[in-house]
Design a protein around this motif. Structure first.
Motif, short mmCIF file in Angstrom:
data_model
loop_
_atom_site.label_atom_id
_atom_site.label_comp_id
_atom_site.label_asym_id
_atom_site.label_seq_id
_atom_site.Cartn_x
_atom_site.Cartn_y
_atom_site.Cartn_z
N VAL A 98 29.29 46.98 52.96
CA VAL A 98 29.23 46.85 51.50
C VAL A 98 30.64 46.90 50.89
CG1 VAL A 98 28.48 47.99 49.37
CG2 VAL A 98 26.89 47.76 51.29
N LEU A 99 31.47 47.82 51.38
CA LEU A 99 32.84 47.92 50.87
C LEU A 99 33.63 46.64 51.14
CD1 LEU A 99 33.70 51.59 51.94
CD2 LEU A 99 33.13 50.77 49.64
N VAL A 100 33.47 46.09 52.35
CA VAL A 100 34.16 44.84 52.70
C VAL A 100 33.68 43.70 51.82
CG1 VAL A 100 34.42 43.09 54.51
CG2 VAL A 100 34.71 45.50 55.06
N LEU A 101 32.36 43.60 51.63
CA LEU A 101 31.79 42.53 50.81
C LEU A 101 32.30 42.59 49.37
CD1 LEU A 101 29.87 40.16 50.36
CD2 LEU A 101 27.99 41.80 50.07
N LEU A 102 32.31 43.79 48.78
CA LEU A 102 32.80 43.94 47.40
C LEU A 102 34.28 43.58 47.30
CD1 LEU A 102 31.00 47.28 46.44
CD2 LEU A 102 30.53 45.02 45.48
N ALA A 103 35.07 44.02 48.29
CA ALA A 103 36.50 43.70 48.28
C ALA A 103 36.74 42.20 48.40
CB ALA A 103 37.20 44.43 49.43
N LEU A 104 36.01 41.55 49.27
CA LEU A 104 36.18 40.11 49.47
C LEU A 104 35.76 39.30 48.25
CD1 LEU A 104 34.91 39.77 53.16
CD2 LEU A 104 37.27 39.65 52.36
N MET A 105 34.78 39.82 47.51
CA MET A 105 34.32 39.08 46.33
C MET A 105 35.19 39.36 45.11
SD MET A 105 30.17 38.74 46.41
CE MET A 105 30.32 37.36 45.27
N PHE A 106 35.51 40.62 44.89
CA PHE A 106 36.27 40.98 43.68
C PHE A 106 37.77 40.72 43.82
CE2 PHE A 106 32.58 43.69 42.42
CZ PHE A 106 32.42 43.18 41.14
N ILE A 107 38.32 41.07 44.97
CA ILE A 107 39.78 40.97 45.14
C ILE A 107 40.19 39.58 45.61
CG2 ILE A 107 41.79 41.89 46.37
CD1 ILE A 107 40.27 44.57 46.58
N PHE A 108 39.49 39.05 46.63
CA PHE A 108 39.89 37.77 47.22
C PHE A 108 39.09 36.58 46.69
CE2 PHE A 108 41.00 41.07 50.29
CZ PHE A 108 42.34 40.77 50.54
N ASP A 109 38.04 36.86 45.91
CA ASP A 109 37.24 35.81 45.27
C ASP A 109 36.76 34.77 46.30
OD1 ASP A 109 35.94 34.56 43.20
OD2 ASP A 109 37.69 33.37 42.58
N LEU A 110 36.22 35.25 47.42
CA LEU A 110 35.76 34.34 48.48
C LEU A 110 34.35 33.81 48.24
CD1 LEU A 110 37.08 35.98 51.77
CD2 LEU A 110 38.06 34.10 50.45
#
Length: 560
Positions: free
Chosen positions: A425-437
């Motif tokens: 969950v932490l990885v998914l949130l980071a990838l969506m919010f920070i890296f906009d993947l």
């Protein structure tokens, strides 16, 4: 007992192979019918279909998914001791449990469909498909008891045949019903003002109707098999002379104590897909994507990427199902050597299949998408390039999950799944919010989750079973053979596609080039596996048609 154990060593691979073949056939049938289904309902329809299935799967996990494994484990342990009467009591107790849990689950899903799809997943129209799925929960619960009973007796054939029949009926009804309800949805949408979305939603409901019908067919079939077997079962009960029969209270107690850890493990292990969809849909809306856009993107992920990824994972699931009864028997009889040997053999078998599937899908991602779905978009093919490695990780983690349950380490997979889920969950949130993947964030996070589960579970298996994994033969050999296969497949595809494109249409040229390169790749992998010493005669004989494969290997001087 020793003789039984030795037989069990060869048996669980063969039984796993039977179930694996059935699972692959079922997944291929499932894959093939998804092609016309997707052509009918589109990516939006796949989005509604996926949303309904996410809710259905989670409720299924909670209510009855763990029943077959628990029944198999308990029946196997009693049959190993010759306590047939107790094994039949497990069957009766499990049926009562299935009626209660399956019935409650069906009611919750049917009456709560609007809440689950509208409030949680922000896809209110998916409630139509979810309501169609609701009765299936009761059917699958009862079906699971009988499948688990036969698996505990050491035969996967009833499960295998019923699985194939279930999927064939599912495929036929899904395609026919999806077309009929898609047309009906257009009429409804014409009245309510959104033709495309209502048509897609009703079409998705047609797809789920196939699931319900297929499960009902499988239940009827396995009841027929059980009726035919009942005379033999009565004779087995009469031969059981032990007097201290377990009470139904004891049966229920041990059944619940076995189901709960498996339930927690499988729920946490599989709930990630529901969390993925919930996070993706809500974050996408916050980032400015429309509900229709996010629904279509997740439809590609769930309806194309995940459907294809699940085909090779059928091998690991089948091996996991078959290894639990034999491992339980070996573990309860104190045969540590056999436990270690089965762990090694299971890992080796799964890796021989998982590596080439992962590499093949990564190399031929775009051609396969064009072949099956006529989809040449970068979005679909990049999902496989990025997430193809998860096939290996999910295969190992699925098998190790079952191994830990087979050696009575029931809580360990629960802890591991929870740790991996939090990190996921932490990885998914980071990838969506920070890296906009966007949707690629879901693919990467899934691969990361599978890797975490693979590492944590395998570490626990080695620690508790005392097994030693031969890295050279189990991991490096299939990896090296798959790498060579991947290079050859890519070169062959490009060559064939260029040649056939001169005389045929682009789609036909792609189809022929893709199929020919896959066939050549399978041959190259088979040869390379011997070159890197990743397979020997003992292992080959345990595959379906192993004797014939050995003859071929000897004739080619691959075996000496």
């Amino acid at each position: 007992m020793a003789r039984r154990s030795k037989n069990g060593d060869a048996s669980f691979i063969m039984q796993g192979s039977i179930l694996a073949i059935a699972s692959i056939v079922s997944r291929i049938v499932g894959l093939l019918y998804r092609v016309p289904l997707t052509a009918t309902i589109g990516d939006s329809g796949n989005g509604y279909y996926a949303a309904a299935y996410e809710i259905y799967n989670i409720i299924l996990l909670i209510s009855s998914y763990s029943i077959p494994l628990a029944v198999s484990k308990l029946v196997s342990a009693r049959i190993a001791k010759g306590h047939v009467k107790d094994a039949t009591r497990v069957l009766h107790g499990a049926l009562i449990f299935a009626f209660i849990s399956g019935g409650l689950a069906a009611g919750v899903v049917y009456f709560g469909a609007e809440f689950f799809t509208g409030v949680i997943l922000k896809k209110s129209l998916a409630a139509i498909a979810l309501k169609v799925l609701a009765p299936t929960l009761l059917v699958v619960a009862i079906l699971g008891v009988f499948r688990g009973f036969f698996q505990g007796l050491g035969t996967m054939i009833p499960s295998a045949i019923s699985q194939i029949g279930e999927q064939i009926v599912n495929a036929i009804v899904s395609v026919v019903a999806a077309n009929a309800l898609f047309s009906y949805g257009k009429k409804v949408g014409g009245v309510l003002g959104d033709v495309d979305e209502y048509a897609a939603a009703f079409g998705a409901a047609g797809g789920t109707l196939g699931t319900s019908t297929g499960a009902f067919f499988a239940l009827i079939f396995i009841l027929f098999i059980f009726y035919a077997f009942s005379k033999m079962l009565k004779k087995m009960v009469k031969r059981d002379k032990h007097r201290s029969t377990e009470s139904y209270f004891e049966i229920f107690s041990v059944l619940i104590l076995t189901i709960l850890p498996v339930l927690l493990s499988t729920t946490v292990y599989n709930i990630s897909s529901l969390i993925d969809q919930g996070i993706f849909n809500n974050v996408s809306l916050l980032q400015g994507y429309s509900e229709k856009e996010s629904n279509a993107l997740f439809g590609i992920f769930a309806g194309k990427y995940r459907v294809l990824i699940n085909v090779p994972l059928a091998i690991a699931s089948a091996m996991a199902t078959s290894i639990v009864p034999s491992l339980t028997s070996a573990f309860n009889s104190g045969d540590e050597k056999l436990v270690r040997k089965q762990v090694n053999m299971g890992n080796r078998f799964v890796m021989i299949v998982a590596f080439p599937c992962a590499v093949g899908m990564m190399v031929l991602s775009s051609p396969i998408m064009q072949l099956l779905f006529n989809d040449s978009s970068r979005t679909a093919s990049m999902m496989f390039v990025i997430g193809g490695c998860s096939i290996v990780f999910y295969s190992l983690s699925t098998l190790s999950n079952a191994i830990l349950q087979g050696i009575d380490r029931m809580i360990t997979p629960v802890k591991n799944a929870f740790i991996a889920l939090v990190a996921h969950v932490l990885v998914l949130l980071a990838l969506m919010f920070i890296f906009d993947l966007n949707i690629y964030a879901v693919v990467v996070a899934n691969a990361f989750y599978a890797l975490m589960m693979c590492f944590l579970n395998q570490s626990a298996v080695l620690r508790y079973s005392g097994a030693y994994i031969d890295i050279r033969r189990v991991v490096l050999a299939p990896f090296e053979a798959s790498a060579i296969m991947g290079v050859v497949v890519l070169l062959m595809y490009k060559t064939f596609n260029a040649l056939f494109a001169l005389a045929l249409s682009a789609r036909i040229a792609n189809a022929i080039a893709c199929l020919l390169s896959i066939l050549i790749g399978a041959i190259v992998y088979f040869l390379a596996l011997f070159f890197f010493k990743g397979i020997d005669e003992e292992t080959l004989l345990k595959f379906p048609g192993g004797a014939r494969l050995c003859d071929i290997a000897y004739s080619l001087h691959l075996l000496r």
